[in-house]
Design an enzyme around this catalytic site. Structure first.
Site, PDB file in Angstrom:
ATOM      1  N   ARG A 188      -0.260  -9.476   6.423  1.00 33.10           N
ATOM      2  CA  ARG A 188       0.996  -8.746   6.291  1.00 33.10           C
ATOM      3  C   ARG A 188       2.118  -9.752   6.083  1.00 33.10           C
ATOM      4  O   ARG A 188       2.163 -10.804   6.725  1.00 33.10           O
ATOM      5  CB  ARG A 188       1.271  -7.884   7.522  1.00 33.10           C
ATOM      6  CG  ARG A 188       0.448  -6.598   7.579  1.00 33.10           C
ATOM      7  CD  ARG A 188       0.865  -5.637   6.466  1.00 33.10           C
ATOM      8  NE  ARG A 188       0.171  -4.357   6.491  1.00 33.10           N
ATOM      9  CZ  ARG A 188      -0.922  -4.076   5.791  1.00 33.10           C
ATOM     10  NH1 ARG A 188      -1.486  -5.023   5.055  1.00 33.10           N
ATOM     11  NH2 ARG A 188      -1.467  -2.861   5.828  1.00 33.10           N
ATOM     12  N   GLU A 200       8.575  -5.949   0.121  1.00 35.73           N
ATOM     13  CA  GLU A 200       7.792  -5.595  -1.057  1.00 35.73           C
ATOM     14  C   GLU A 200       8.392  -4.369  -1.731  1.00 35.73           C
ATOM     15  O   GLU A 200       8.761  -3.420  -1.041  1.00 35.73           O
ATOM     16  CB  GLU A 200       6.332  -5.325  -0.659  1.00 35.73           C
ATOM     17  CG  GLU A 200       5.641  -6.551  -0.081  1.00 35.73           C
ATOM     18  CD  GLU A 200       4.193  -6.306   0.322  1.00 35.73           C
ATOM     19  OE1 GLU A 200       3.686  -5.173   0.112  1.00 35.73           O
ATOM     20  OE2 GLU A 200       3.565  -7.236   0.858  1.00 35.73           O
ATOM     21  N   HIS A 204       0.295  -7.464  -3.770  1.00 34.64           N
ATOM     22  CA  HIS A 204      -0.458  -6.758  -2.723  1.00 34.64           C
ATOM     23  C   HIS A 204      -1.681  -6.069  -3.335  1.00 34.64           C
ATOM     24  O   HIS A 204      -1.889  -4.865  -3.184  1.00 34.64           O
ATOM     25  CB  HIS A 204       0.431  -5.745  -2.005  1.00 34.64           C
ATOM     26  CG  HIS A 204      -0.010  -5.461  -0.599  1.00 34.64           C
ATOM     27  ND1 HIS A 204       0.855  -5.135   0.405  1.00 34.64           N
ATOM     28  CD2 HIS A 204      -1.245  -5.450  -0.029  1.00 34.64           C
ATOM     29  CE1 HIS A 204       0.189  -4.938   1.536  1.00 34.64           C
ATOM     30  NE2 HIS A 204      -1.097  -5.127   1.293  1.00 34.64           N
TER      31      HIS A 204
END
Length: 324
Positions: free
Chosen positions: A237, A266, A285
């Site tokens: 993360r 993000e 991601h």
């Protein structure tokens, strides 16, 4: 009468039909307040909630008094206020096992891409800079036989250790909340404290969930302890890392390179200094982002919700105490 659910993720037809065989399904694009208000009656009567990425918080739960189970199409759930669900006897289901191998592939790809400078040199070729035999300015570093340090020895850490140990003959160090006997037996992995791992590892791979304890676990102090030749990989993360400290470490040559699948914010800002560094491989991601695995995650989440609303929470339940 079938129980009703809210679906806030587009599913393939076969999975949607599977849901519709068990539930009355209301599909919505997101969980924004205006969406909830527009479908107030459906939210108020829904016993189930299924989707990904959206915030599930107390404010939403106040609009869903009948909710009994939420199913997220992910392994992580830092966007969900689990305590609020538990207090209301709502179980949270997730999809941990189906993405393990795919995420481990992504971590390995980041290790190889950063070490061998794959993205950097490919861009130089496309820019027309390959005009003669390449020299040291184009070289990377080896991966095989280098020491891998894994921070977080869960399912993905184990899958990564397997690839590194058997595929690349890499000694494996690991740091976790508790020792992992299987990792030590199968991969000859050595448990050590975080400082020791940072000082000895050639690759530091972070595969941690975001918790109060892990937020900004990696900052200036940790990067200063790493080898100047070390490569840092984050596939857990983003907020586990103080991104400004990472940027400074890269700019100051404290570490060699970084491969990043996750970020503090993000999508990553187009103004981020990380995007101007040739020794950074930044991807959006994509850890579990293959067609096969994303389908399997959605199928798992569908089955999880069906099971949960039938009182079956033996697997994939984040907060089984909520059912007590």
């Amino acid at each position: 009468m079938k129980p009703s659910i809210i679906l806030y993720k587009t599913l393939p037809d076969d999975l949607l039909h599977r849901l519709e065989a068990h539930f009355t399904v209301t599909q919505v694009p997101n969980l924004h307040p205006e969406t909830v208000a527009r479908h107030a009656q459906a939210f108020a009567s829904a016993q189930g909630l299924l989707g990904a990425s959206e915030t599930v918080n107390r404010a939403l739960l106040e609009k869903m008094p009948a909710l009994r189970a939420a199913s997220t199409i992910s392994v992580g759930y830092d966007n969900v206020e689990v305590d609020a669900l538990t207090a209301r006897k709502i179980v949270l289901m997730h999809t941990p096992a189906v993405l393990t191998e795919t995420v481990a592939d992504t971590v390995m790809a980041l290790m190889l891409a950063t070490a061998r400078r794959v993205v950097d040199v490919a861009e130089r070729v496309k820019a027309g800079e390959w005009t003669e035999s390449i020299g040291p300015a184009w070289f990377g570093v080896d991966v095989h036989h280098k020491t891998l340090g894994i921070v977080g020895m869960g399912r993905i850490g184990m899958a990564l250790a397997q690839r590194a140990h058997f595929g690349f003959t890499m000694p494996v160090l690991y740091h976790a909340r508790r020792r992992h006997q299987e990792a030590e037996d199968r991969f000859n992995a050595r448990y050590c404290d975080l400082d020791t791992l940072l000082q000895e590892a050639d690759f530091v791979c972070v595969i941690l969930p975001l918790t109060a304890e892990t937020r900004h676990l990696f900052g200036a102090t940790q990067f200063a302890r790493m080898k100047s030749s070390a490569i840092f990989i984050n596939a857990g993360r983003g907020p586990v890392v103080d991104e400004n400290a990472l940027i400074a470490a890269l700019q100051n040559g404290e570490i060699y390179a970084a491969g990043l699948d996750v970020f503090e914010q993000e999508p990553l800002s187009v103004d981020s200094p990380l995007l101007n560094m040739s020794n950074v491989v930044a991807v959006p991601h994509i850890g579990s982002a293959t067609h096969e695995t994303r389908y399997n995650m959605m199928a798992c989440a569908v089955d999880n919700l069906i099971d949960a609303l039938q009182g079956k929470i033996e697997k994939n339940c984040v907060n089984p105490q909520a059912a007590g």
